[in-house]
Design a protein around this motif. Structure first.
Motif, PDB file in Angstrom:
ATOM      1  N   THR A  92      -6.174   9.756 -21.266  1.00 31.27           N
ATOM      2  CA  THR A  92      -4.775  10.147 -21.476  1.00 31.27           C
ATOM      3  C   THR A  92      -4.135   9.316 -22.577  1.00 31.27           C
ATOM      4  N   ASN A  96      -2.630  10.809 -26.050  1.00 36.32           N
ATOM      5  CA  ASN A  96      -1.238  10.569 -26.438  1.00 36.32           C
ATOM      6  C   ASN A  96      -1.154   9.833 -27.780  1.00 36.32           C
ATOM      7  N   ASP A 103       2.302  13.324 -35.085  1.00 38.39           N
ATOM      8  CA  ASP A 103       3.741  13.314 -35.360  1.00 38.39           C
ATOM      9  C   ASP A 103       4.036  12.701 -36.722  1.00 38.39           C
ATOM     10  N   CYS A 134      -6.062  18.555 -21.751  1.00 40.97           N
ATOM     11  CA  CYS A 134      -5.047  19.439 -21.160  1.00 40.97           C
ATOM     12  C   CYS A 134      -5.682  20.462 -20.223  1.00 40.97           C
ATOM     13  N   ASP A 137      -6.361  19.089 -17.091  1.00 39.85           N
ATOM     14  CA  ASP A 137      -5.103  18.656 -16.447  1.00 39.85           C
ATOM     15  C   ASP A 137      -5.048  17.153 -16.200  1.00 39.85           C
ATOM     16  N   ILE A 141       0.234  13.861 -19.949  1.00 42.49           N
ATOM     17  CA  ILE A 141       0.186  14.478 -21.276  1.00 42.49           C
ATOM     18  C   ILE A 141       1.182  15.629 -21.322  1.00 42.49           C
ATOM     19  N   ASP A 142       2.037  15.647 -22.342  1.00 37.18           N
ATOM     20  CA  ASP A 142       2.947  16.760 -22.574  1.00 37.18           C
ATOM     21  C   ASP A 142       2.127  17.880 -23.215  1.00 37.18           C
ATOM     22  N   GLN A 143       1.719  18.864 -22.411  1.00 39.02           N
ATOM     23  CA  GLN A 143       0.779  19.870 -22.896  1.00 39.02           C
ATOM     24  C   GLN A 143       1.382  20.769 -23.975  1.00 39.02           C
ATOM     25  N   GLU A 144       2.660  21.045 -23.899  1.00 33.04           N
ATOM     26  CA  GLU A 144       3.296  21.854 -24.945  1.00 33.04           C
ATOM     27  C   GLU A 144       3.293  21.098 -26.268  1.00 33.04           C
ATOM     28  N   LYS A 145       3.633  19.832 -26.239  1.00 30.71           N
ATOM     29  CA  LYS A 145       3.619  19.030 -27.461  1.00 30.71           C
ATOM     30  C   LYS A 145       2.196  18.896 -27.990  1.00 30.71           C
TER      31      LYS A 145
END
Length: 467
Positions: A92, A96, A103, A134, A137, A141-145
Motif C-alpha cells: 500500500t 501510494n 501527481d 486496487c 482491495d 488506497i484511494d482507488q479513484e485517484k
C-alpha cells in the motif's frame, strides 16, 4: 550493538513470513531469495517524512513513507505480487508513493531511483502494480485517484509513450518508432488490460471498452506465416528481412525487441493467452511452438552475437531475463501441465544454486528471486492484475505462508523427491482440484493445499485447464 540487534530482529520478522521444510541447500536458496526480495524498494523519506520529489522540490509524506528503487519492468511480474501477499501494508505504501509520484511527474513511475525517473525500460509497469493493489482491495488506497493516475499515464503523451501513434495504427510502426516497436506494443497492451480491469471494477464501462480494445492490439503484429510477433511499418508491411533469432537490446543495438528476439517476445501476451493460442492455430500448434522455444539451439552467428542480459538459456527460453519468466506456465493453458512441472523442476536445478554466482541473470531488484520463491512454493501468477495462480512443481515438502491476518496458507507435498517431479493429485481445503489454477482469494482466506507427487507424467489438470 543495539542497532545490529534491531536490524536482525526486523529481518527475522520478514524472513519468517514463509516457513519452508526442505534440505539445507533449499532453505539457503529460499531465504537468500527472501532477503533479495526485501532489500528494496527503499523508503527514502527522512525521519520527519520529508523527501525530494521527481521535480527536485521537497515534499512531506503524511505517513513518513516514500518509496523508490522501482525496477518495475522487472518486478511487476512476481516481486510486487509477492508484496501484496506477504506485506500488503508495505505494498500500500509503495502504491501510494507511485500515485504521489504521478501527481508531480504527470504519470506513474517507469523506473524510479532516489525519487527520480530514469526511463530505463519500456512500457509503464507502474500501471499493473497500482491496478493489482486496487483489484486485490489492499486497504488505504484511494482507488479513484489511483485509476486517474493510470488513465493519464496511458493516454497523455510523455517520454517513451507515443499514444497518438499507438491509437492511430493499433501498433507502433517500425518506420515511425526508432527502436523496440514490437516489444513496446506488446507491453503497452498488457498495461492497457490492467487498466481495463480496474475501470470495470470502478464502473467505468466506456473506459473499460477502450482499454480492452487496446489490449488486443498485439494481434496486429502476429505474423501467421512465421507464427511470431513481427515488426510492421506504417503501410502495414512486415519488417523485411526478418531474422527471428536476432537478439536486440534497445539501449545499445536497436531492433524491434527489448533484450531478446522474436522467439522470446512472441509469448508476451500475459493478458490473453487463449487469444494467442487461437492465433497460433489452437492448442496443439501452440504447444508445438512452445516445444520449439525450449528445444531450439541458436548459434551466435544466427543471433547476431552475444547479448549479456539474455542468459540462463533452455533452448531459446531465457530464464536470466524477465520477459521469459511466465512462459513455462503457458503449458497449463493447453492441457499439458506435466510440461510445466518438469520445466520448473529443471530451472530449480540449473538456474538457482547455493553459490555466490547462483543466479543465471541479473537479480533485477528481487524479480529473479521472486520467481524462485513463488515457484518453489508451487505456483506463479502469469498475469499480475488478474488474481489467478498457475500451479507448477513445488520444491519443498511443506511451505507455510504466515498471512498478515494471522491466518496461514500451507502447501503440503506428499511423495516429494528428486525423481517425483510430476503431480498426481491436488486437494484444496480437502476438495479435489482438477485444474492447474486457483485464486488469490484462496490464499488470503487461509487454508491448505495438498499436492501428491509421482515419478511420471499424469493427466492431472489436463482435462480442465480453464482459468
Amino acid at each position: 550493538a543495539k542497532v545490529r540487534k534491531a536490524a536482525e530482529e526486523e529481518w527475522q520478522k520478514y524472513l519468517s513470513l514463509v516457513k519452508v521444510t526442505g534440505t539445507e541447500d533449499q532453505k539457503k536458496n529460499f531465504y537468500t531469495s527472501m532477503y533479495h526480495l526485501f532489500v528494496q524498494p527503499n523508503n527514502i523519506a527522512d525521519v520527519d517524512g520529508r523527501y525530494r520529489g521527481p521535480n527536485d522540490s521537497i515534499y512531506t509524506a503524511a505517513t513518513g513513507k516514500y518509496y523508490s528503487t522501482f525496477s518495475l519492468w522487472d518486478t511487476y511480474r512476481a516481486a510486487h505480487p509477492m508484496y501484496t501477499v506477504l506485506c500488503p501494508d508495505k505494498a500500500t505504501d509503495m502504491v501510494n508513493t507511485m500515485i504521489a509520484h504521478a501527481d508531480v511527474q504527470g504519470y506513474l513511475p517507469i523506473w524510479a531511483i532516489w525519487g527520480k525517473e530514469n526511463f530505463c525500460m519500456i512500457g509503464n509497469h507502474g500501471v499493473p502494480v497500482v491496478a493489482e493493489a486496487c483489484l486485490k482491495d489492499l486497504p488505504g488506497i484511494d482507488q479513484e485517484k489511483a485509476y486517474q493516475a493510470i488513465r493519464k499515464s496511458l493516454t497523455e503523451n510523455h517520454y517513451n509513450s507515443e499514444w497518438d501513434i499507438y491509437d492511430q495504427y493499433g501498433y507502433l510502426p517500425v518506420d515511425l518508432i526508432d527502436r523496440e516497436a514490437v516489444s513496446k506494443t506488446l507491453e503497452f497492451g498488457y498495461d492497457d488490460y490492467s487498466a481495463a480491469l480496474l475501470a470495470k471494477k470502478l464502473g467505468k464501462q466506456e473506459d473499460y471498452e477502450f482499454f480492452m480494445k487496446r489490449a488486443e492490439y498485439y494481434k496486429t503484429l502476429f505474423d501467421p506465416e512465421t507464427k511470431l510477433m513481427r515488426g510492421k511499418d506504417s503501410n502495414g508491411k512486415w519488417r523485411t528481412p526478418f531474422n527471428p533469432f536476432y537478439l536486440c537490446h534497445g539501449g545499445t543495438r536497436g531492433g524491434d525487441y527489448t533484450e531478446g528476439n522474436a522467439l522470446q517476445y512472441s509469448w508476451h501476451v500475459q493478458q490473453d493467452v487463449d487469444g494467442l493460442v487461437q492465433l497460433m492455430g489452437g492448442k496443439e500448434a501452440f504447444a508445438a511452438q512452445l516445444d520449439t522455444l525450449f528445444e531450439l539451439e541458436v548459434t551466435e552467428e544466427q543471433s547476431g552475437g552475444e547479448l549479456w542480459d539474455v542468459t540462463g538459456l533452455i533452448g531459446q527460453y531465457a530464464h536470466g531475463n524477465e520477459p521469459s519468466h511466465h512462459v513455462i506456465h503457458l503449458y497449463n493453458y493447453v492441457n499439458r501441465p506435466w510440461r510445466t512441472q518438469e520445466l520448473v523442476d529443471s530451472v530449480y536445478r540449473s538456474q538457482y544454486a547455493n553459490n555466490v554466482d547462483g543466479l543465471s541473470g541479473n537479480e533485477d531488484c528481487g524479480q529473479m528471486s521472486a520467481w524462485y520463491i513463488l515457484n518453489s512454493m508451487g505456483f506463479y501468477q502469469v498475469c499480475p492484475g488478474k488474481p489467478v495462480y498457475s500451479i507448477g512443481r513445488p520444491a519443498f515438502d511443506k511451505a507455510v505462508i504466515n498471512l498478515p491476518s494471522e491466518k496461514t496458507f500451507s502447501i503440503v507435498v506428499k511423495n516429494n523427491s528428486k525423481s517425483n517431479k510430476y503431480i498426481e493429485s491436488v486437494l484444496l481445503n480437502g476438495k479435489a482440484l482438477d485444474t492447474p489454477f486457483f485464486g488469490h482469494q484462496d490464499i488470503v482466506a487461509g487454508g491448505i493445499m495438498e499436492i501428491k507427487m509421482t515419478d511420471h507424467p499424469t493427466q492431472w489438470g489436463s482435462n480442465n485447464s480453464s482459468q
